[in-house]
Design an enzyme around this catalytic site. Structure first.
Site, short mmCIF file in Angstrom:
data_model
loop_
_atom_site.label_atom_id
_atom_site.label_comp_id
_atom_site.label_asym_id
_atom_site.label_seq_id
_atom_site.Cartn_x
_atom_site.Cartn_y
_atom_site.Cartn_z
N HIS A 124 0.79 -1.23 0.00
CA HIS A 124 0.00 0.00 0.00
C HIS A 124 0.82 1.27 0.00
O HIS A 124 0.25 2.35 0.01
CB HIS A 124 -0.93 0.04 1.22
CG HIS A 124 -2.11 -0.86 1.11
ND1 HIS A 124 -3.30 -0.47 0.53
CD2 HIS A 124 -2.30 -2.14 1.47
CE1 HIS A 124 -4.17 -1.45 0.56
NE2 HIS A 124 -3.59 -2.50 1.12
N THR A 132 -9.08 6.05 -2.91
CA THR A 132 -10.42 5.52 -3.17
C THR A 132 -11.46 6.61 -2.95
O THR A 132 -12.55 6.53 -3.51
CB THR A 132 -10.75 4.32 -2.25
OG1 THR A 132 -10.42 4.68 -0.90
CG2 THR A 132 -9.97 3.09 -2.67
N LYS A 135 -15.19 7.61 -4.98
CA LYS A 135 -16.51 7.86 -4.38
C LYS A 135 -17.08 9.18 -4.92
O LYS A 135 -18.28 9.28 -5.19
CB LYS A 135 -16.38 7.93 -2.86
CG LYS A 135 -15.83 6.66 -2.22
CD LYS A 135 -15.39 6.94 -0.76
CE LYS A 135 -14.54 5.82 -0.21
NZ LYS A 135 -13.86 6.22 1.04
N LYS A 154 -9.86 13.57 3.62
CA LYS A 154 -8.94 12.42 3.68
C LYS A 154 -8.02 12.64 4.86
O LYS A 154 -8.01 13.75 5.42
CB LYS A 154 -8.15 12.28 2.39
CG LYS A 154 -7.50 13.60 1.92
CD LYS A 154 -6.79 13.45 0.58
CE LYS A 154 -7.71 13.41 -0.60
NZ LYS A 154 -7.55 12.21 -1.41
N ARG A 155 -7.27 11.61 5.25
CA ARG A 155 -6.28 11.81 6.32
C ARG A 155 -5.45 13.06 5.99
O ARG A 155 -5.15 13.32 4.83
CB ARG A 155 -5.34 10.61 6.42
CG ARG A 155 -5.88 9.45 7.22
CD ARG A 155 -4.87 8.30 7.26
NE ARG A 155 -4.49 7.87 5.94
CZ ARG A 155 -3.22 7.82 5.49
NH1 ARG A 155 -2.22 8.13 6.29
NH2 ARG A 155 -2.95 7.41 4.27
N LYS A 202 -0.50 14.39 0.74
CA LYS A 202 -1.83 14.61 0.15
C LYS A 202 -2.08 16.09 -0.15
O LYS A 202 -3.03 16.45 -0.83
CB LYS A 202 -2.91 14.05 1.08
CG LYS A 202 -2.91 12.51 1.15
CD LYS A 202 -3.93 12.00 2.16
CE LYS A 202 -3.98 10.49 2.30
NZ LYS A 202 -4.70 9.82 1.19
C1 PLP Z 1 -12.53 6.45 1.29
C2 PLP Z 1 -12.06 6.81 2.63
C3 PLP Z 1 -10.70 7.06 2.85
C4 PLP Z 1 -9.68 7.05 1.73
O1 PLP Z 1 -9.69 8.33 1.14
P1 PLP Z 1 -8.51 8.83 0.18
O2 PLP Z 1 -9.02 10.13 -0.32
O3 PLP Z 1 -8.39 7.82 -0.90
O4 PLP Z 1 -7.29 8.96 1.00
C5 PLP Z 1 -10.27 7.42 4.11
N1 PLP Z 1 -11.15 7.51 5.13
C6 PLP Z 1 -12.47 7.28 4.97
C7 PLP Z 1 -13.37 7.42 6.13
C8 PLP Z 1 -12.96 6.92 3.72
O5 PLP Z 1 -14.27 6.69 3.58
#
Ligand code: PLP
Length: 831
Positions: free
Chosen positions: A366, A669, A673, A557-558, A563
């Site tokens: 990852h 991911t 979404k 996101k985190r 990022k």
């Molecule tokens: C989808 C998701 C992530 C991953 O998000 P990225 O933008 O790909 O880093 C992290 N936390 C939650 C709660 C998510 O639903």
């Protein structure tokens, strides 16, 4: 014991009649509330509704297990080992699977309670940190929908990822006591328990067999978190382990009155389940983490061996009948533990055991960041897991002899690929162990898989090229489209039929209708309704009023430097300054109103990330209250990001920020979404953004910035961020403002170090990408002012997202990595 008959009885029960479930709900409610006449509290109604679902879910679970067992000797089960499963809430999914939602809504209404409030009262099972953990949760959903014989394996954490609060705009962490009101969706399996050892020493018996004598022994008890399919009665399982002491109380100590000593063993066992990531800045924290990993691995492997034998299959077939998947290296002790169980406990020869292990084990990488690759000091492994260390040494010895025959005389290569790192005080490289033991190793997006074999695993890839592959991530369209965005789902049903709900690839039918202006307007109306809800939440939680007709520009996101939330903030400040300098807007066109939404947690020990959170709230405070902007720019930071918050934000987004430095985001991911919900992406050529652009069409994605090869080149020739800042007056003004305290007047130096870090190092090349980012944001503004064109683009985005269903991803794993026949077909036809 004989194998089960190969003919499988039809075991998919129809959804039980809603009337039965409502009756069960009433019975459960009567047992939980004290006064039947009053409207029950949302949480009491939640518990009763969950109770009503449990009976039919348990029946489906049992039917699923019977069906899987009856597949006989041709079946292969998948065992997905992960330290994280970011499950979120489960009630809405259970109601959808059991088709109970309308009946429950009516029943609640007669009691004066709204279903929305009940759903909202469910705590998130936040047993994960970010994308890796959410991926595991999406996979479980697809395991169910595909009817894949499988078990997810994890730990049952007492506290989830911390709850994030804001104090004076700065992040504060509180424990996330998600089990406070009890848990709703897991079933304790009183008949499933295994002993896991730590410490002690290794003995040889008369025949020379090595046998481990642990000093500490804990019992692993199983709790099954159930995940039902929608299209049929299959139920996926997340088996979570909870530790308890073999002797929960030292009775002699208790009688002496030494209660601490009496409970010490139970306390030591309990700590294994306390938190997901113990702070690893102390020796105690690191030891606990390694114990957690060993605990997960040992209990899970003992369980799968017991199941295999109980089904009457010989041990020699263990590899044929079982896939063992390592979600990142956290469960990478699995090959060592499997060898110990097979050789020491079950008496197999080493060679046969190793063949079984290799046949079973596969690993997903990852991250490419070398500093994020897990290693453990040899001394610590020896102390906690002495027999495992012996086994790792032997695995390494045999592996290195193979390397020496393949590359005679190349001692440097042997050093680089060895499972034991001899350079940094002798450490076990978990990624090396995972690669050596696996028959397949995959990355999570095409670019990431390519870079994986070119960089961190290049030596292994030259030695064993056939071992490496790619499986691009996906997300479950049940949670991330159907459940979180019913308005859009209904619109899709109307325009392309309901087949997309079973087979997301059918979204492509929308492409032909993308030019239909009336459809575009209906899409915009759905989006606006979602934005109204989010705007209301922002008003309620933060007291900030935002314009529902502004462009909702979202990055959730985190919080991490790679990022580049900070790049987003630089743009906000640049826009703020430009709006003040030129109120008429670019070319006198006016400013496109924007609401920038940011959410995300910063790891508690990650100082720079916490600074970014604080800067976001500081900038928001200034910008949101500046009357000169006429409300045309707002910046809000929504605290406590998690699955449920994501479900409420994503359907309301117009623009999705996916702006990592190219080459750093393995897949992402979140990006998927958003696009599935009709947001347009502004993003770098990184991770799965690339494949999204290819499926959607590059003209419908706002791509900017240096690509991965250019990033590598720039770093190689020498990158000078100060020079870039000197060339760009707007950038310089932004950095000056932040660095001199324009957004932190009470503490002007607050962000000096942050800005100096950009000017001196800028590890993630924010300044290099700034100009192109800002220019691309202007193109976003222009398109947003043309609703017809914007809506058509949003429709083409949705149309291109069929590929990014986790159902496709899991089917691909089943075919390429797990060798489970039929799952790919099931992905299409299980409906
Ligand atoms: C989808 C998701 C992530 C991953 O998000 P990225 O933008 O790909 O880093 C992290 N936390 C939650 C709660 C998510 O639903």
């Amino acid at each position: 014991m004989t194998t089960q008959p190969a003919t499988v009885p039809a075991t998919t029960p129809a959804a039980p009649p809603a009337a039965d479930l409502v009756a069960a709900f009433r019975r459960a409610l009567a047992m939980t509330t004290t006064d039947g006449r009053e409207a029950p509290a949302a949480r009491a109604a939640l518990r009763a509704a969950a109770e009503a679902c449990r009976g039919p879910l348990a029946e489906r679970w049992a039917a699923t297990q019977a069906k899987d067992a009856a597949r006989g000797k041709d079946q292969r089960r998948v065992h997905y080992l992960s330290m994280e499963f970011l499950m979120g809430r489960a009630m809405r999914n259970a109601l959808a699977a059991l088709q109970l939602e309308p009946a429950l809504r009516d029943e609640l209404a007669t009691r004066g309670v709204s279903l929305a409030d009940v759903l909202e009262s469910e705590p998130d099972a936040a047993l994960g940190n970010g994308g890796l953990g959410r991926l595991a949760a999406c996979f479980l959903d697809s395991f169910a929908e595909l009817g894949l014989p499988s078990f997810g394996y994890g730990l049952r954490y007492r506290y989830g990822m911390f709850a994030q609060g804001l104090q004076d705009g700065a992040q504060v962490e509180r424990p996330d006591d998600w089990q406070r009101d009890g848990t709703h969706w897991d079933f304790e399996r009183a008949d499933v328990a295994f002993v896991v050892g730590f410490g002690g020493h290794v003995e040889s018996d008369a025949g020379g067999t090595r046998r481990w004598v642990p000093a500490e022994r804990v019992r692993a008890r199983a709790f099954d978190f159930v995940v039902p399919a929608h299209a049929h009665g299959h139920v996926a399982t997340l088996r979570q382990w909870e530790a308890s002491a073999e002797q929960p109380i030292d009775f002699a100590a208790f009688c002496r009155g030494d209660y601490a000593a009496a409970g010490a063993a139970q306390l030591a066992a309990d700590t294994l389940n306390w938190v997901l990531y113990p702070d690893d800045s102390t020796e105690a924290g690191r030891t606990l983490r390694l114990k957690q990993e060993a605990f997960l691995v040992s209990a899970s492997l003992q369980d799968l061996i017991a199941r295999h034998l109980a089904e009457g299959r010989p041990l020699a077939e263990l590899g044929r009948g079982n896939a063992i998947h390592l979600n990142d290296t956290h469960p990478a002790l699995a090959p060592a533990e499997l060898m110990r169980l097979l050789v020491d406990e079950h008496g197999l020869e080493w060679t046969e055991a190793w063949a079984i292990t290799r046949q079973a084990v596969a690993y997903t990488n990852h991250t490419l960041m070398p500093e994020a690759l897990e290693t453990w000091p040899v001394a610590m492994v020896e102390r906690l897991l002495p027999r495992h260390l012996e086994i790792i040494y032997r695995i390494n010895h045999e592996f290195l002899s193979d390397v020496r025959t393949k590359a005679p005389g190349d001692d440097a290569l042997v050093q680089r690929v060895s499972i034991i790192d001899e350079q940094h005080g002798r450490r076990v490289r978990m990624a090396a162990l995972a690669v050596v033991a696996s028959h397949q190793v995959n990355g999570v997006a095409k670019l990431h898989s390519d870079l994986m074999v070119e960089t961190i695993f290049s030596d292994y890839a030259r030695l064993y090229p056939e071992r490496f592959t790619n499986v691009t991530n996906g997300v479950t369209p049940r949670r991330w489209l159907q459940q979180c965005n019913p308005g859009l789902s209904n619109l899709l049903d109307d325009s392309i039929g309901t087949g997309w709900r079973r087979d997301l690839g059918q979204l492509s039918a929308l492409r032909a209708q993308a030019g239909d202006a009336a459809l575009g307007q209906r899409l915009a109306a759905v989006k606006r309704a979602n934005k109204e809800k989010l705007a209301e939440r922002i008003r309620r939680e933060l007291g900030v009023v935002v314009d529902v007709d502004s462009l909702f520009d979202v990055q959730i996101k985190r919080i991490h430097e790679y990022k580049r939330q900070l790049l987003n903030l630089l743009h906000v400040v640049a826009r703020y300054q430009a709006m003040l300098a030129n109120p008429a807007g670019p070319e006198g066109q006016g400013w496109t109103p924007r609401t920038v939404v940011i959410a995300g947690k910063a790891a508690s020990a990650y100082v720079a990330a916490k600074q970014i959170v604080r800067l976001a709230t500081d900038i928001g405070r200034v910008v949101n209250s500046d009357p000169r902007l006429g409300g045309k720019l707002k910046l809000v930071f929504l605290p406590n990001y998690g699955v449920s918050l994501a479900e409420s934000i994503i359907p309301a987004a117009d623009l999705s920020e996916q702006i990592s430095t190219a080459g750093t985001e393995a897949s992402g991911t979140g990006n998927m979404k958003f696009a599935m919900n009709g947001a347009l992406t502004i993003g770098t050529w990184d991770g799965a953004n690339i494949e999204m652009a290819q499926h959607i069409g590059e003209d419908d994605v706002f791509v900017f910035g240096l690509r991965a090869d250019a990033v590598a080149n720039l770093k190689a020739v020498g990158y000078d961020p100060r020079w870039i800042a000197a060339q760009n007056a707007s950038l310089k003004a932004v950095l000056d403002a932040i660095g001199s305290g324009a957004f932190s007047p009470g503490e002007p130096q607050r962000y000096r170090a942050l800005v100096d870090g950009l000017l001196n190092r800028d590890t993630y090349l924010l300044l290099a990408d700034f100009a192109d980012y800002v220019a691309t944001q202007s193109r976003v503004d222009v398109l947003y002012r043309d609703p017809k064109a914007w809506n058509a683009s949003a429709l083409r985005n949705i149309a291109g997202m069929g590929f990014f269903s986790a159902d496709r991803t899991v089917a691909e794993y089943a075919a390429k990595v797990w060798s489970v026949p039929g799952a790919a077909k099931a992905a299409k036809t299980n409906a």
